[in-house]
Design a protein around this motif. Structure first.
Motif, short mmCIF file in Angstrom:
data_model
loop_
_atom_site.label_atom_id
_atom_site.label_comp_id
_atom_site.label_asym_id
_atom_site.label_seq_id
_atom_site.Cartn_x
_atom_site.Cartn_y
_atom_site.Cartn_z
N GLU A 33 -13.24 52.59 -12.02
CA GLU A 33 -14.41 53.42 -12.45
C GLU A 33 -15.46 53.05 -11.39
O GLU A 33 -15.66 52.09 -10.84
CB GLU A 33 -14.84 53.30 -13.78
CG GLU A 33 -13.98 53.93 -14.74
CD GLU A 33 -14.61 53.93 -16.12
OE1 GLU A 33 -15.90 53.55 -16.16
OE2 GLU A 33 -14.05 54.40 -17.15
N VAL A 34 -16.41 54.16 -11.07
CA VAL A 34 -17.71 53.54 -10.56
C VAL A 34 -18.75 54.03 -11.16
O VAL A 34 -18.87 55.27 -11.71
CB VAL A 34 -17.63 54.51 -8.94
CG1 VAL A 34 -18.89 54.14 -8.10
CG2 VAL A 34 -16.21 54.09 -8.27
N LYS A 35 -19.88 53.10 -11.25
CA LYS A 35 -21.07 53.25 -11.90
C LYS A 35 -22.21 53.44 -10.82
O LYS A 35 -22.31 52.43 -10.15
CB LYS A 35 -21.29 52.28 -12.88
CG LYS A 35 -19.86 52.33 -13.92
CD LYS A 35 -20.09 51.04 -14.68
CE LYS A 35 -18.61 50.76 -15.67
NZ LYS A 35 -18.71 49.73 -16.83
N ASP A 67 -26.46 53.72 -10.20
CA ASP A 67 -27.69 53.54 -10.69
C ASP A 67 -28.67 53.72 -9.80
O ASP A 67 -28.59 53.26 -8.45
CB ASP A 67 -27.89 51.94 -11.10
CG ASP A 67 -29.21 51.60 -11.55
OD1 ASP A 67 -30.20 52.56 -11.43
OD2 ASP A 67 -29.30 50.54 -12.68
N LEU A 103 -23.40 50.58 -5.54
CA LEU A 103 -22.60 51.13 -6.75
C LEU A 103 -22.00 49.93 -7.21
O LEU A 103 -21.91 48.81 -6.64
CB LEU A 103 -21.59 52.19 -6.27
CG LEU A 103 -22.05 53.31 -5.63
CD1 LEU A 103 -20.97 54.04 -5.22
CD2 LEU A 103 -22.89 54.25 -6.44
N THR A 104 -21.84 50.00 -8.60
CA THR A 104 -21.04 49.15 -9.33
C THR A 104 -19.59 49.46 -9.47
O THR A 104 -19.00 50.55 -10.07
CB THR A 104 -21.57 48.86 -10.55
OG1 THR A 104 -22.95 48.49 -10.56
CG2 THR A 104 -20.77 47.94 -11.52
N TYR A 105 -18.55 48.66 -8.97
CA TYR A 105 -17.43 49.04 -9.00
C TYR A 105 -16.45 48.41 -10.16
O TYR A 105 -16.40 47.09 -10.16
CB TYR A 105 -16.62 48.83 -7.60
CG TYR A 105 -17.28 49.64 -6.52
CD1 TYR A 105 -16.66 50.75 -6.16
CD2 TYR A 105 -18.45 49.22 -5.70
CE1 TYR A 105 -17.44 51.72 -5.09
CE2 TYR A 105 -19.06 49.61 -4.79
CZ TYR A 105 -18.28 51.23 -4.68
OH TYR A 105 -18.98 51.83 -3.45
N GLN A 106 -15.78 49.02 -10.95
CA GLN A 106 -14.88 48.43 -12.00
C GLN A 106 -13.57 48.67 -11.49
O GLN A 106 -12.95 49.64 -11.53
CB GLN A 106 -14.85 49.23 -13.40
CG GLN A 106 -13.94 48.60 -14.48
CD GLN A 106 -14.13 49.54 -15.58
OE1 GLN A 106 -14.86 49.48 -16.44
NE2 GLN A 106 -12.91 50.38 -15.71
N ASP A 144 -10.56 47.59 -16.19
CA ASP A 144 -11.55 47.64 -17.39
C ASP A 144 -10.99 46.11 -18.07
O ASP A 144 -12.11 45.52 -18.96
CB ASP A 144 -10.93 48.78 -18.29
CG ASP A 144 -9.73 48.72 -18.62
OD1 ASP A 144 -8.69 48.17 -18.04
OD2 ASP A 144 -9.46 49.47 -19.70
N THR A 169 -15.38 43.71 -12.40
CA THR A 169 -16.34 44.64 -12.10
C THR A 169 -17.35 43.92 -11.22
O THR A 169 -17.78 42.76 -11.53
CB THR A 169 -17.12 45.21 -13.18
OG1 THR A 169 -16.12 45.69 -14.17
CG2 THR A 169 -18.01 46.23 -12.80
N THR A 189 -20.72 44.44 -8.15
CA THR A 189 -21.69 45.10 -7.31
C THR A 189 -22.35 44.10 -6.21
O THR A 189 -22.12 42.98 -6.24
CB THR A 189 -22.64 45.58 -8.20
OG1 THR A 189 -23.71 46.37 -7.86
CG2 THR A 189 -23.55 44.63 -8.90
#
Length: 550
Positions: free
Chosen positions: A378-380, A382, A388-391, A394, A452, A454
Protein backbone atom coordinates in the motif's frame (compact mmCIF):
# COMPACT_ATOMS: atom_id res chain seq x y z
CA UNK A 1 31.45 -10.80 13.63
CA UNK A 2 32.73 -12.84 10.65
CA UNK A 3 35.95 -10.84 10.59
CA UNK A 4 36.33 -11.37 14.32
CA UNK A 5 35.90 -15.15 14.03
CA UNK A 6 38.60 -15.30 11.35
CA UNK A 7 41.03 -13.32 13.53
CA UNK A 8 39.96 -15.30 16.58
CA UNK A 9 40.71 -18.64 14.95
CA UNK A 10 43.97 -17.37 13.52
CA UNK A 11 45.13 -16.38 17.00
CA UNK A 12 44.33 -19.72 18.62
CA UNK A 13 46.96 -22.40 19.08
CA UNK A 14 47.03 -25.22 16.56
CA UNK A 15 48.01 -27.78 19.16
CA UNK A 16 44.69 -27.27 20.95
CA UNK A 17 42.79 -28.78 18.01
CA UNK A 18 44.59 -32.11 18.26
CA UNK A 19 43.47 -32.92 21.78
CA UNK A 20 40.49 -35.14 22.45
CA UNK A 21 37.50 -32.86 23.07
CA UNK A 22 35.24 -35.66 24.27
CA UNK A 23 37.35 -35.81 27.46
CA UNK A 24 37.04 -32.07 28.12
CA UNK A 25 36.06 -30.83 31.56
CA UNK A 26 35.78 -27.22 32.66
CA UNK A 27 36.45 -25.59 36.00
CA UNK A 28 33.38 -23.49 36.99
CA UNK A 29 33.69 -19.74 36.32
CA UNK A 30 32.85 -19.00 39.98
CA UNK A 31 33.74 -20.55 43.33
CA UNK A 32 30.16 -20.31 44.64
CA UNK A 33 27.05 -22.38 43.69
CA UNK A 34 26.01 -21.76 40.07
CA UNK A 35 22.57 -20.43 39.17
CA UNK A 36 21.42 -19.04 35.84
CA UNK A 37 19.35 -16.09 34.70
CA UNK A 38 19.55 -17.15 31.04
CA UNK A 39 20.45 -20.28 29.07
CA UNK A 40 21.73 -21.13 25.63
CA UNK A 41 19.50 -20.53 22.61
CA UNK A 42 16.79 -18.46 24.26
CA UNK A 43 14.61 -16.56 21.78
CA UNK A 44 15.89 -13.00 21.40
CA UNK A 45 15.20 -10.28 18.84
CA UNK A 46 16.90 -11.34 15.59
CA UNK A 47 19.23 -13.77 17.34
CA UNK A 48 19.63 -16.70 19.68
CA UNK A 49 21.05 -16.10 23.14
CA UNK A 50 24.56 -17.36 22.54
CA UNK A 51 25.61 -18.54 26.00
CA UNK A 52 24.79 -18.90 29.69
CA UNK A 53 24.04 -15.99 32.04
CA UNK A 54 25.42 -16.77 35.50
CA UNK A 55 23.93 -14.93 38.47
CA UNK A 56 26.33 -13.16 40.82
CA UNK A 57 24.09 -12.53 43.82
CA UNK A 58 22.98 -9.10 42.62
CA UNK A 59 26.46 -7.60 43.03
CA UNK A 60 29.47 -6.88 40.85
CA UNK A 61 33.10 -7.71 41.58
CA UNK A 62 33.02 -11.51 41.82
CA UNK A 63 36.26 -13.16 40.60
CA UNK A 64 35.76 -14.83 37.21
CA UNK A 65 37.94 -17.91 36.79
CA UNK A 66 39.55 -19.47 33.73
CA UNK A 67 37.78 -22.71 32.77
CA UNK A 68 40.94 -24.56 31.70
CA UNK A 69 44.53 -23.97 30.61
CA UNK A 70 44.87 -21.53 27.72
CA UNK A 71 45.47 -17.86 27.03
CA UNK A 72 43.61 -14.58 26.71
CA UNK A 73 43.06 -14.05 22.99
CA UNK A 74 41.05 -10.83 22.79
CA UNK A 75 40.34 -7.83 25.03
CA UNK A 76 37.58 -5.32 24.32
CA UNK A 77 35.53 -2.47 25.67
CA UNK A 78 32.25 -2.11 23.77
CA UNK A 79 28.93 -0.38 24.25
CA UNK A 80 26.96 -3.60 23.73
CA UNK A 81 28.90 -6.07 25.91
CA UNK A 82 30.84 -3.71 28.17
CA UNK A 83 34.20 -5.07 29.32
CA UNK A 84 34.85 -8.28 27.39
CA UNK A 85 37.55 -10.94 27.68
CA UNK A 86 38.02 -13.81 25.22
CA UNK A 87 39.98 -16.92 26.19
CA UNK A 88 41.31 -19.62 23.88
CA UNK A 89 41.77 -22.96 25.67
CA UNK A 90 44.10 -25.74 24.65
CA UNK A 91 41.25 -28.28 24.75
CA UNK A 92 39.67 -27.09 21.49
CA UNK A 93 37.19 -24.63 22.98
CA UNK A 94 37.15 -20.87 23.38
CA UNK A 95 35.02 -18.53 25.48
CA UNK A 96 33.82 -14.95 25.58
CA UNK A 97 33.22 -13.41 29.02
CA UNK A 98 30.91 -10.39 28.75
CA UNK A 99 29.63 -7.58 31.03
CA UNK A 100 32.74 -7.57 33.24
CA UNK A 101 33.41 -4.69 35.63
CA UNK A 102 37.20 -4.59 35.77
CA UNK A 103 40.14 -6.14 33.96
CA UNK A 104 43.04 -7.39 36.06
CA UNK A 105 46.49 -5.81 35.95
CA UNK A 106 48.38 -5.43 33.62
CA UNK A 107 45.47 -5.69 31.14
CA UNK A 108 43.55 -2.88 32.88
CA UNK A 109 46.46 -0.45 32.46
CA UNK A 110 47.00 -1.46 28.84
CA UNK A 111 43.33 -0.89 27.99
CA UNK A 112 43.26 2.53 29.67
CA UNK A 113 46.43 3.61 27.87
CA UNK A 114 44.93 2.61 24.50
CA UNK A 115 41.67 4.42 25.27
CA UNK A 116 43.54 7.66 25.84
CA UNK A 117 45.78 7.12 22.81
CA UNK A 118 42.78 6.47 20.55
CA UNK A 119 40.60 9.01 22.38
CA UNK A 120 37.86 6.43 22.34
CA UNK A 121 36.03 4.46 25.04
CA UNK A 122 35.63 1.46 22.72
CA UNK A 123 38.91 -0.35 22.09
CA UNK A 124 40.13 -3.77 21.02
CA UNK A 125 43.38 -5.62 21.69
CA UNK A 126 44.33 -8.99 20.18
CA UNK A 127 47.37 -10.20 22.13
CA UNK A 128 49.63 -13.06 21.12
CA UNK A 129 49.25 -16.51 22.71
CA UNK A 130 52.33 -15.96 24.84
CA UNK A 131 51.26 -12.63 26.39
CA UNK A 132 48.55 -13.63 28.86
CA UNK A 133 48.58 -17.39 29.59
CA UNK A 134 46.00 -18.70 32.07
CA UNK A 135 45.60 -21.82 34.18
CA UNK A 136 42.37 -23.58 35.12
CA UNK A 137 40.78 -21.84 38.10
CA UNK A 138 42.92 -18.71 37.79
CA UNK A 139 41.04 -15.39 38.28
CA UNK A 140 41.00 -13.52 34.96
CA UNK A 141 38.60 -10.60 35.61
CA UNK A 142 35.84 -9.29 37.87
CA UNK A 143 32.16 -9.80 37.11
CA UNK A 144 30.04 -6.74 36.40
CA UNK A 145 27.00 -5.08 34.89
CA UNK A 146 28.47 -3.27 31.89
CA UNK A 147 27.10 -2.96 28.37
CA UNK A 148 23.55 -4.01 27.54
CA UNK A 149 22.87 -5.58 30.92
CA UNK A 150 19.83 -5.38 33.18
CA UNK A 151 21.62 -6.56 36.30
CA UNK A 152 24.93 -7.95 37.58
CA UNK A 153 25.81 -11.23 35.90
CA UNK A 154 28.39 -13.01 33.73
CA UNK A 155 27.48 -13.89 30.17
CA UNK A 156 29.63 -16.81 29.02
CA UNK A 157 29.78 -17.86 25.38
CA UNK A 158 31.51 -21.12 24.49
CA UNK A 159 32.78 -21.74 20.97
CA UNK A 160 34.21 -24.72 19.24
CA UNK A 161 37.53 -23.13 18.28
CA UNK A 162 38.04 -24.92 14.98
CA UNK A 163 34.58 -24.14 13.54
CA UNK A 164 33.89 -20.89 15.40
CA UNK A 165 30.37 -22.12 16.18
CA UNK A 166 28.40 -21.31 19.33
CA UNK A 167 27.77 -24.42 21.41
CA UNK A 168 25.65 -25.00 24.51
CA UNK A 169 27.92 -24.70 27.59
CA UNK A 170 25.38 -26.40 29.87
CA UNK A 171 26.78 -29.96 29.53
CA UNK A 172 30.10 -28.74 30.97
CA UNK A 173 28.36 -27.55 34.16
CA UNK A 174 25.58 -30.14 34.60
CA UNK A 175 27.07 -31.51 37.79
CA UNK A 176 27.30 -27.99 39.27
CA UNK A 177 23.68 -26.94 38.61
CA UNK A 178 20.57 -28.45 40.17
CA UNK A 179 17.57 -28.91 37.90
CA UNK A 180 14.67 -31.31 38.45
CA UNK A 181 11.97 -29.18 36.79
CA UNK A 182 10.65 -29.99 33.33
CA UNK A 183 9.81 -27.46 30.60
CA UNK A 184 6.24 -26.15 30.56
CA UNK A 185 4.08 -25.16 27.60
CA UNK A 186 1.97 -22.01 27.65
CA UNK A 187 0.23 -22.35 24.29
CA UNK A 188 0.00 -24.14 20.96
CA UNK A 189 -0.58 -22.49 17.60
CA UNK A 190 -1.91 -24.01 14.39
CA UNK A 191 -0.79 -22.53 11.08
CA UNK A 192 -3.01 -23.25 8.04
CA UNK A 193 -0.79 -22.81 4.99
CA UNK A 194 -1.88 -19.98 2.70
CA UNK A 195 -4.16 -21.31 -0.03
CA UNK A 196 -3.52 -24.90 1.09
CA UNK A 197 -5.14 -25.39 4.48
CA UNK A 198 -7.88 -24.30 6.83
CA UNK A 199 -8.23 -24.51 10.66
CA UNK A 200 -11.53 -24.09 12.52
CA UNK A 201 -13.18 -22.89 9.33
CA UNK A 202 -10.68 -20.09 8.71
CA UNK A 203 -7.39 -19.56 6.94
CA UNK A 204 -5.97 -17.83 10.00
CA UNK A 205 -3.59 -18.98 12.73
CA UNK A 206 -5.38 -20.43 15.75
CA UNK A 207 -4.07 -20.53 19.33
CA UNK A 208 -5.17 -23.20 21.80
CA UNK A 209 -4.17 -24.05 25.36
CA UNK A 210 -1.82 -26.98 26.02
CA UNK A 211 -3.65 -30.33 26.39
CA UNK A 212 -6.66 -28.82 24.64
CA UNK A 213 -9.44 -31.36 25.21
CA UNK A 214 -11.78 -30.60 22.31
CA UNK A 215 -10.66 -31.62 18.80
CA UNK A 216 -9.74 -28.79 16.43
CA UNK A 217 -11.23 -29.20 12.96
CA UNK A 218 -8.89 -28.73 10.02
CA UNK A 219 -8.35 -29.66 6.38
CA UNK A 220 -5.44 -29.50 4.00
CA UNK A 221 -1.87 -28.62 4.91
CA UNK A 222 -1.19 -27.18 8.35
CA UNK A 223 1.74 -26.58 10.65
CA UNK A 224 1.91 -26.28 14.41
CA UNK A 225 4.06 -24.43 16.91
CA UNK A 226 4.46 -24.31 20.67
CA UNK A 227 5.18 -21.58 23.20
CA UNK A 228 7.14 -23.10 26.06
CA UNK A 229 9.81 -22.32 28.63
CA UNK A 230 12.15 -24.30 30.83
CA UNK A 231 12.53 -23.82 34.60
CA UNK A 232 15.14 -24.66 37.22
CA UNK A 233 15.20 -25.38 40.94
CA UNK A 234 15.33 -22.52 43.42
CA UNK A 235 14.92 -19.63 40.97
CA UNK A 236 11.98 -17.86 39.34
CA UNK A 237 13.60 -17.33 35.92
CA UNK A 238 12.39 -19.07 32.80
CA UNK A 239 14.64 -20.34 30.01
CA UNK A 240 14.66 -21.62 26.45
CA UNK A 241 13.68 -25.25 25.77
CA UNK A 242 16.50 -27.56 24.73
CA UNK A 243 14.47 -30.17 22.80
CA UNK A 244 11.01 -30.14 21.21
CA UNK A 245 9.66 -33.24 19.45
CA UNK A 246 6.34 -33.35 17.59
CA UNK A 247 4.73 -36.70 16.81
CA UNK A 248 1.50 -37.31 14.89
CA UNK A 249 -0.27 -40.66 15.26
CA UNK A 250 2.81 -42.05 16.97
CA UNK A 251 5.28 -41.01 14.27
CA UNK A 252 7.86 -38.28 14.78
CA UNK A 253 7.51 -35.49 12.23
CA UNK A 254 9.70 -32.72 13.67
CA UNK A 255 12.50 -32.23 16.21
CA UNK A 256 14.41 -29.18 17.39
CA UNK A 257 17.60 -29.53 19.43
CA UNK A 258 19.10 -26.23 20.57
CA UNK A 259 22.72 -27.28 21.00
CA UNK A 260 24.79 -25.27 18.49
CA UNK A 261 24.59 -22.72 15.70
CA UNK A 262 26.87 -20.67 13.49
CA UNK A 263 26.89 -16.89 13.22
CA UNK A 264 25.33 -17.19 9.76
CA UNK A 265 22.41 -19.11 11.25
CA UNK A 266 21.67 -16.53 13.95
CA UNK A 267 19.01 -14.52 12.09
CA UNK A 268 17.25 -17.75 11.10
CA UNK A 269 15.58 -17.56 14.48
CA UNK A 270 13.17 -15.18 12.70
CA UNK A 271 12.12 -18.03 10.41
CA UNK A 272 11.81 -20.66 13.14
CA UNK A 273 9.82 -18.51 15.55
CA UNK A 274 6.53 -16.65 15.33
CA UNK A 275 6.62 -14.25 18.24
CA UNK A 276 7.44 -16.51 21.20
CA UNK A 277 6.13 -19.63 19.41
CA UNK A 278 8.62 -22.18 18.11
CA UNK A 279 7.32 -23.50 14.81
CA UNK A 280 7.38 -27.27 14.31
CA UNK A 281 7.90 -26.98 10.57
CA UNK A 282 10.73 -25.56 8.49
CA UNK A 283 10.42 -22.76 5.97
CA UNK A 284 11.97 -23.78 2.63
CA UNK A 285 14.72 -21.14 2.86
CA UNK A 286 15.63 -21.95 6.47
CA UNK A 287 18.76 -24.11 6.76
CA UNK A 288 19.06 -23.96 10.55
CA UNK A 289 20.70 -27.27 11.47
CA UNK A 290 19.10 -27.56 14.88
CA UNK A 291 15.76 -28.22 13.13
CA UNK A 292 14.98 -31.66 11.69
CA UNK A 293 11.81 -32.71 9.83
CA UNK A 294 11.31 -36.43 9.24
CA UNK A 295 7.99 -36.62 7.39
CA UNK A 296 9.18 -35.51 3.94
CA UNK A 297 7.16 -32.29 4.04
CA UNK A 298 9.29 -29.99 6.22
CA UNK A 299 7.20 -30.92 9.29
CA UNK A 300 3.93 -29.75 7.74
CA UNK A 301 0.97 -32.07 8.25
CA UNK A 302 -1.50 -33.01 5.54
CA UNK A 303 -5.03 -33.46 6.94
CA UNK A 304 -6.78 -35.30 4.09
CA UNK A 305 -8.86 -37.94 5.90
CA UNK A 306 -12.03 -37.40 7.90
CA UNK A 307 -10.69 -38.83 11.15
CA UNK A 308 -8.89 -37.77 14.35
CA UNK A 309 -5.17 -37.08 14.15
CA UNK A 310 -3.36 -37.45 17.47
CA UNK A 311 -0.67 -34.81 18.10
CA UNK A 312 1.93 -35.17 20.86
CA UNK A 313 4.58 -32.67 21.95
CA UNK A 314 7.50 -33.89 24.08
CA UNK A 315 9.65 -31.19 25.68
CA UNK A 316 13.01 -31.90 27.34
CA UNK A 317 15.83 -29.97 28.95
CA UNK A 318 19.55 -30.84 28.99
CA UNK A 319 19.09 -32.65 32.30
CA UNK A 320 16.51 -35.04 30.83
CA UNK A 321 13.45 -33.56 32.58
CA UNK A 322 10.49 -34.03 30.23
CA UNK A 323 6.86 -32.95 29.81
CA UNK A 324 4.23 -34.02 27.28
CA UNK A 325 1.23 -32.27 25.73
CA UNK A 326 -1.47 -33.88 23.61
CA UNK A 327 -4.20 -32.47 21.39
CA UNK A 328 -6.41 -33.74 18.57
CA UNK A 329 -6.93 -32.38 15.09
CA UNK A 330 -10.14 -33.69 13.50
CA UNK A 331 -10.12 -33.93 9.74
CA UNK A 332 -13.29 -32.45 8.24
CA UNK A 333 -13.46 -31.86 4.52
CA UNK A 334 -14.18 -28.23 3.70
CA UNK A 335 -13.38 -25.76 0.93
CA UNK A 336 -10.01 -24.03 0.86
CA UNK A 337 -9.82 -20.69 -0.90
CA UNK A 338 -6.88 -20.54 -3.31
CA UNK A 339 -4.23 -17.91 -2.69
CA UNK A 340 -4.89 -14.75 -4.69
CA UNK A 341 -2.03 -12.47 -5.62
CA UNK A 342 -0.58 -10.19 -8.26
CA UNK A 343 2.62 -11.44 -9.81
CA UNK A 344 4.57 -8.26 -9.13
CA UNK A 345 3.70 -8.43 -5.42
CA UNK A 346 4.56 -12.11 -5.06
CA UNK A 347 8.15 -12.67 -3.91
CA UNK A 348 9.53 -16.22 -4.29
CA UNK A 349 11.98 -17.36 -1.62
CA UNK A 350 14.37 -19.05 -4.08
CA UNK A 351 15.07 -16.20 -6.50
CA UNK A 352 15.99 -12.52 -6.65
CA UNK A 353 12.91 -10.29 -6.46
CA UNK A 354 12.39 -6.70 -7.59
CA UNK A 355 9.66 -4.19 -6.92
CA UNK A 356 9.49 -0.98 -8.97
CA UNK A 357 6.77 1.52 -8.17
CA UNK A 358 6.53 5.30 -8.68
CA UNK A 359 8.99 6.75 -6.18
CA UNK A 360 10.20 3.38 -4.92
CA UNK A 361 12.55 0.58 -5.89
CA UNK A 362 13.36 -2.54 -3.89
CA UNK A 363 15.75 -5.39 -4.65
CA UNK A 364 15.58 -8.53 -2.49
CA UNK A 365 18.48 -10.87 -3.32
CA UNK A 366 18.17 -14.62 -3.53
CA UNK A 367 18.69 -16.13 -0.10
CA UNK A 368 17.18 -13.19 1.80
CA UNK A 369 13.70 -14.72 2.12
CA UNK A 370 12.88 -17.85 4.09
CA UNK A 371 9.55 -18.47 2.37
CA UNK A 372 7.36 -17.06 -0.39
CA UNK A 373 5.79 -13.71 0.48
CA UNK A 374 2.56 -12.32 -0.92
CA UNK A 375 3.08 -8.60 -0.30
CA UNK A 376 0.17 -6.55 0.98
CA UNK A 377 1.52 -3.42 -0.67
CA UNK A 378 0.00 0.00 0.00
CA UNK A 379 1.01 3.63 -0.51
CA UNK A 380 -0.05 6.30 1.94
CA UNK A 381 0.07 9.98 1.01
CA UNK A 382 0.30 13.01 3.27
CA UNK A 383 0.12 16.47 1.71
CA UNK A 384 2.78 17.77 4.08
CA UNK A 385 5.19 14.86 3.70
CA UNK A 386 8.46 15.04 1.83
CA UNK A 387 7.94 11.46 0.58
CA UNK A 388 5.15 8.92 0.32
CA UNK A 389 4.87 6.22 2.98
CA UNK A 390 5.29 2.76 1.50
CA UNK A 391 3.86 -0.32 3.18
CA UNK A 392 5.80 -3.18 1.63
CA UNK A 393 3.87 -5.69 3.71
CA UNK A 394 1.20 -5.40 6.38
CA UNK A 395 3.07 -7.86 8.61
CA UNK A 396 6.78 -7.18 9.04
CA UNK A 397 8.77 -9.90 7.28
CA UNK A 398 12.36 -10.40 8.55
CA UNK A 399 15.07 -10.98 5.96
CA UNK A 400 18.16 -13.11 6.31
CA UNK A 401 20.27 -10.51 4.50
CA UNK A 402 19.87 -6.80 3.93
CA UNK A 403 18.36 -5.48 0.72
CA UNK A 404 18.49 -2.07 -0.95
CA UNK A 405 15.49 0.22 -0.67
CA UNK A 406 15.21 3.53 -2.55
CA UNK A 407 12.48 6.11 -1.85
CA UNK A 408 12.05 9.25 -3.96
CA UNK A 409 11.46 12.70 -2.48
CA UNK A 410 8.25 14.56 -3.31
CA UNK A 411 9.87 17.82 -2.31
CA UNK A 412 13.16 19.03 -0.96
CA UNK A 413 12.62 21.65 1.75
CA UNK A 414 16.28 21.54 2.82
CA UNK A 415 19.26 21.92 0.53
CA UNK A 416 21.45 19.98 2.97
CA UNK A 417 20.74 16.36 2.04
CA UNK A 418 22.66 15.01 5.04
CA UNK A 419 19.61 15.87 7.14
CA UNK A 420 17.37 13.34 5.34
CA UNK A 421 16.98 9.72 6.42
CA UNK A 422 14.75 6.74 5.75
CA UNK A 423 12.46 5.96 8.66
CA UNK A 424 10.80 2.67 9.53
CA UNK A 425 7.18 3.23 10.61
CA UNK A 426 5.74 0.94 13.29
CA UNK A 427 2.05 -0.09 13.38
CA UNK A 428 1.54 2.58 16.06
CA UNK A 429 3.04 5.24 13.84
CA UNK A 430 6.34 5.57 15.68
CA UNK A 431 9.30 6.28 13.44
CA UNK A 432 12.91 5.26 13.87
CA UNK A 433 15.89 5.75 11.59
CA UNK A 434 17.29 3.01 9.35
CA UNK A 435 19.85 5.41 7.90
CA UNK A 436 20.26 6.30 4.27
CA UNK A 437 22.11 8.56 1.85
CA UNK A 438 20.80 10.93 -0.79
CA UNK A 439 21.35 10.11 -4.45
CA UNK A 440 19.72 11.75 -7.49
CA UNK A 441 16.42 12.62 -5.86
CA UNK A 442 16.20 9.39 -3.86
CA UNK A 443 17.16 8.27 -0.38
CA UNK A 444 18.64 4.78 -0.30
CA UNK A 445 19.54 2.38 2.49
CA UNK A 446 19.68 -1.32 3.33
CA UNK A 447 16.74 -2.75 5.26
CA UNK A 448 16.49 -5.97 7.28
CA UNK A 449 12.74 -6.50 7.05
CA UNK A 450 9.81 -5.88 4.73
CA UNK A 451 7.75 -3.36 6.66
CA UNK A 452 6.62 0.26 6.23
CA UNK A 453 9.04 3.06 5.30
CA UNK A 454 9.16 6.75 4.45
CA UNK A 455 11.64 9.63 4.41
CA UNK A 456 12.05 12.10 7.26
CA UNK A 457 14.30 15.02 8.23
CA UNK A 458 16.42 15.46 11.36
CA UNK A 459 17.61 19.01 12.07
CA UNK A 460 17.29 18.87 15.86
CA UNK A 461 20.62 18.47 17.70
CA UNK A 462 20.97 16.09 20.64
CA UNK A 463 20.20 17.24 24.17
CA UNK A 464 22.93 17.07 26.82
CA UNK A 465 21.67 16.89 30.42
CA UNK A 466 24.12 17.12 33.36
CA UNK A 467 23.20 14.65 36.10
CA UNK A 468 23.68 15.70 39.76
CA UNK A 469 26.28 18.29 38.85
CA UNK A 470 26.67 19.35 42.48
CA UNK A 471 27.79 15.79 43.28
CA UNK A 472 30.45 15.49 40.57
CA UNK A 473 33.36 16.36 42.85
CA UNK A 474 32.10 14.26 45.77
CA UNK A 475 31.43 11.22 43.56
CA UNK A 476 34.61 11.78 41.51
CA UNK A 477 32.53 11.30 38.40
CA UNK A 478 31.05 13.55 35.70
CA UNK A 479 27.72 12.21 34.45
CA UNK A 480 25.59 13.26 31.47
CA UNK A 481 22.40 11.93 30.00
CA UNK A 482 21.93 12.30 26.24
CA UNK A 483 18.66 12.46 24.32
CA UNK A 484 18.08 12.50 20.58
CA UNK A 485 14.59 12.22 19.11
CA UNK A 486 15.67 11.74 15.50
CA UNK A 487 18.46 9.54 14.21
CA UNK A 488 20.25 8.85 17.50
CA UNK A 489 23.68 9.65 18.89
CA UNK A 490 26.49 8.97 16.44
CA UNK A 491 29.57 10.23 18.29
CA UNK A 492 30.68 12.12 21.38
CA UNK A 493 33.85 13.62 22.78
CA UNK A 494 34.73 15.24 26.08
CA UNK A 495 37.56 17.44 27.29
CA UNK A 496 38.47 18.81 30.72
CA UNK A 497 40.54 21.99 30.71
CA UNK A 498 41.14 21.45 27.00
CA UNK A 499 42.56 17.93 27.34
CA UNK A 500 40.83 14.74 26.23
CA UNK A 501 38.61 13.22 28.91
CA UNK A 502 37.66 9.54 28.80
CA UNK A 503 33.85 9.47 28.69
CA UNK A 504 32.14 6.12 28.27
CA UNK A 505 28.77 4.48 28.53
CA UNK A 506 29.33 1.73 31.11
CA UNK A 507 25.72 0.51 31.01
CA UNK A 508 23.70 1.44 27.94
CA UNK A 509 20.40 0.46 29.56
CA UNK A 510 20.81 3.42 31.93
CA UNK A 511 21.75 5.83 29.08
CA UNK A 512 24.40 7.65 31.13
CA UNK A 513 27.75 8.83 29.80
CA UNK A 514 30.37 9.03 32.54
CA UNK A 515 33.92 10.22 33.14
CA UNK A 516 35.84 9.15 36.25
CA UNK A 517 37.85 12.00 37.78
CA UNK A 518 41.41 10.71 38.01
CA UNK A 519 44.28 12.84 39.40
CA UNK A 520 46.57 11.16 36.85
CA UNK A 521 44.84 13.22 34.17
CA UNK A 522 43.12 16.07 36.02
CA UNK A 523 44.92 18.29 38.51
CA UNK A 524 43.09 18.46 41.83
CA UNK A 525 42.45 21.61 43.83
CA UNK A 526 40.74 24.13 41.59
CA UNK A 527 38.10 25.04 39.06
CA UNK A 528 37.79 22.99 35.89
CA UNK A 529 35.92 23.37 32.60
CA UNK A 530 34.38 20.32 31.01
CA UNK A 531 33.29 20.50 27.38
CA UNK A 532 31.12 17.72 25.95
CA UNK A 533 30.31 17.51 22.25
CA UNK A 534 27.63 15.19 20.86
CA UNK A 535 26.73 14.61 17.20
CA UNK A 536 23.74 12.66 15.86
CA UNK A 537 23.58 10.53 12.72
CA UNK A 538 22.46 13.47 10.59
CA UNK A 539 25.38 15.64 11.68
CA UNK A 540 23.49 17.83 14.15
CA UNK A 541 25.84 18.87 16.95
CA UNK A 542 25.49 20.11 20.53
CA UNK A 543 28.30 21.44 22.71
CA UNK A 544 27.89 21.71 26.48
CA UNK A 545 30.30 23.60 28.74
CA UNK A 546 30.16 23.27 32.51
CA UNK A 547 32.45 24.31 35.33
CA UNK A 548 33.10 22.41 38.55
CA UNK A 549 35.52 22.53 41.45
CA UNK A 550 37.53 19.44 42.39
Amino acid sequence: MKQYIAAFLLACCIQGYAQEKKQVTFTPPFDFPLTLSGNFGEIRTNHFHGGLDFKTGGVIGKPVHALADGYISRIRVTNGSGYVLDVCYYNGYSTINRHLSVFLSPIAERVEKLQYENENWEVEIIPGPEEYPVKAGQPIAWSGNTGYSFGPHLHLDVFETESGEFIDPMPFFRTKIKDTRAPKADGIMLFPQAGKGVVAGKQENLTILPNHEQPVEAWGIIGTGIKAYDYMDGVSNHYGVYSVVLSVDGNEVFRSTVDRFSQNENRMINSWTYGQYMKSFIDPGNTLRMLKASNGNRGLITIDEERDYQFLYTLKDVFGNASRYRFTVRGRKQPIQPLEYQDKYFFAWNKTNFLHEPGLSLAVPKGALYDDVNLHYEVKADSGAIALTYQLNDESTPLHAGCELRIGLLKKPLADTTKYYIASVTPKGTRYSVGGIYENGYMKTNIQELGTYTVDIDTVPPEIIPINKNQWAKNKKIVYRLKDKGTGVCSYRGTIDGKYALFGRPNIVKSYWECELDPKYIKKGGKHIVEFTVTDNCGNKTISRESFIW
